[in-house]
Design an enzyme around this catalytic site. Structure first.
Site, PDB file in Angstrom:
ATOM      1  CD  GLU A 117      24.687  60.234  61.614  1.00 24.77           C
ATOM      2  OE1 GLU A 117      24.784  61.248  61.024  1.00 24.77           O
ATOM      3  OE2 GLU A 117      23.999  59.983  62.488  1.00 24.77           O
ATOM      4  CB  ALA A 136      35.327  61.029  61.592  1.00 24.58           C
ATOM      5  N   PRO A 171      26.939  56.719  66.170  1.00 23.21           N
ATOM      6  CG  PRO A 171      25.263  58.207  66.172  1.00 23.21           C
ATOM      7  CD  PRO A 171      26.581  58.030  65.939  1.00 23.21           C
ATOM      8  CG  HIS A 194      31.524  69.817  63.087  1.00 26.61           C
ATOM      9  ND1 HIS A 194      30.874  70.351  64.010  1.00 26.61           N
ATOM     10  CD2 HIS A 194      30.486  69.496  62.161  1.00 26.61           C
ATOM     11  CE1 HIS A 194      29.667  70.433  63.705  1.00 26.61           C
ATOM     12  NE2 HIS A 194      29.397  69.906  62.504  1.00 26.61           N
TER      13      HIS A 194
END
Length: 350
Positions: free
Chosen positions: A73, A97, A102, A142
């Site tokens: 990311e 999201a 990172p 998640h």
């Protein structure tokens, strides 16, 4: 069609779409209109995205315009910052999201500051798309709603659509914006609106009036709230999935509530908020994110500062709890009809 052309949505042909289709349509339109638009992220290319939001785009526009990235990311966001500085308009996707953290240093220290620290010589016109929120039994990794983190950062814009119609128009506006935009997509309502009753059959978008999405190009200005329903008894400030939950609860309780879908958290349409609260005298804030330092705290503070002499009761908040998002107790954490109904009763009884 140029960017300056006016589109009359009243005259435009429209067809029912779910939110995934509307987002795909927006990306398709912008890839075709602007050769500088790039779509990138984990599995967005050949596979078409884990939620299929980028399906068929690589096939249509090629591997240099729509491409897969490594599972990194910070690398995805860092590359997008450089692309934006050199004139492209990247649309990176962070698959969930929960995995955006990172990339925070690149977003906060680089993308958000680039225009300021270069005295306007460079910009970062990038739109970071990411599914967020719970309601799908995704558990703690998640289901998170980290929007408040980004509203704290000067230089970033934060957008949350609640309907297919708005998802398309807001995403187009975000891609065309010259500042970095965080575009959070409530995954619980990708395929249909959700009224908060998890034990009832799900409903598709096709029968919802806001699922009729105009064909072709249109944009919805960032920083403008939408009045979902007008009322005089109280104001409900919310966004994303909670728009539909709040609307269902108010309808079932017969409450004459005015519901504002903020759509853009930053910049906030504070004028719409003030006008509504001054009219109703009561304010309820609803969001799925954790309570402490959630965006609802900022909303409550602004309402208190700007509308104090119009308030007939303290501002109420219904939010998630200050815990990781639980898997087995998801519906206790989720701000559902029971907790919202109790807050409404408290406000009206004050």
């Amino acid at each position: 069609m140029s960017r300056d052309d006016v589109v009359s949505l009243a005259d435009a042909p429209a067809r029912p779409m779910n939110m995934i289709e509307a987002i795909n349509d927006a990306l398709d339109i912008m890839l075709e209109r602007d050769p500088d638009v790039i779509v990138m992220g984990e599995d967005v290319g050949y596979f078409g995205g884990v939620f299929r939001a980028t399906a068929s785009l690589q096939e249509k526009y090629g591997k240099t315009r729509v491409f897969d990235t490594p599972i990194s990311e910070n690398g995805i966001i860092g590359a997008a910052v450089g692309m934006g500085a050199y004139g492209l308009r990247p649309v990176p996707e962070i698959q969930f999201a929960d995995y955006i953290y990172p990339g925070l240093d690149q977003l906060i220290s680089e993308a958000a500051r680039l225009r300021y620290r270069s005295a306007g010589e460079f910009i970062a016109p990038m739109t970071v798309r990411s599914p967020f929120g719970g309601g799908i039994f995704g558990g703690q990794t998640h289901s998170q709603s980290p929007e408040a983190i980004f509203t704290h950062v000067a230089g970033l814009k934060t957008v949350v659509p609640s309907t297919p119609h708005d998802a398309k128009g807001l995403l187009i506006a975000a891609i065309e914006d010259n500042d970095p935009v965080i575009f959070f997509e409530p995954k619980r309502i990708y395929n249909g609106p959700f009224d908060g009753y998890y034990d009832k059959p799900t409903k598709p978008w096709k029968d919802h009036p806001d699922a009729r999405v105009p064909e072709g190009y249109y944009s919805i200005p960032l920083g403008k709230a939408r009045t979902v329903r007008e009322g005089h008894a109280m104001t409900v400030l919310t966004y994303g999935t909670m728009v539909h939950v709040a609307e269902a609860v108010c309808r079932e309780k017969g409450v004459d509530a005015e519901i504002l879908d903020l759509r853009t958290l930053l910049p906030l349409d504070i004028e719409a908020v003030e006008n509504s609260v001054e009219k109703t005298g009561r304010c309820l804030v609803i969001h799925e994110a954790t309570r402490t330092s959630g965006f609802g705290a900022e909303l409550a503070a602004q309402v208190q500062e700007r509308c104090f002499y119009h308030l007939e009761a303290p501002v109420e908040r219904v939010t998630g709890f200050d815990t990781p998002y639980p898997h087995s107790l998801e519906w206790a954490y989720f701000p559902g009809p029971i907790r919202i109904g109790e807050a409404i009763d408290k406000l009206l009884g004050a």
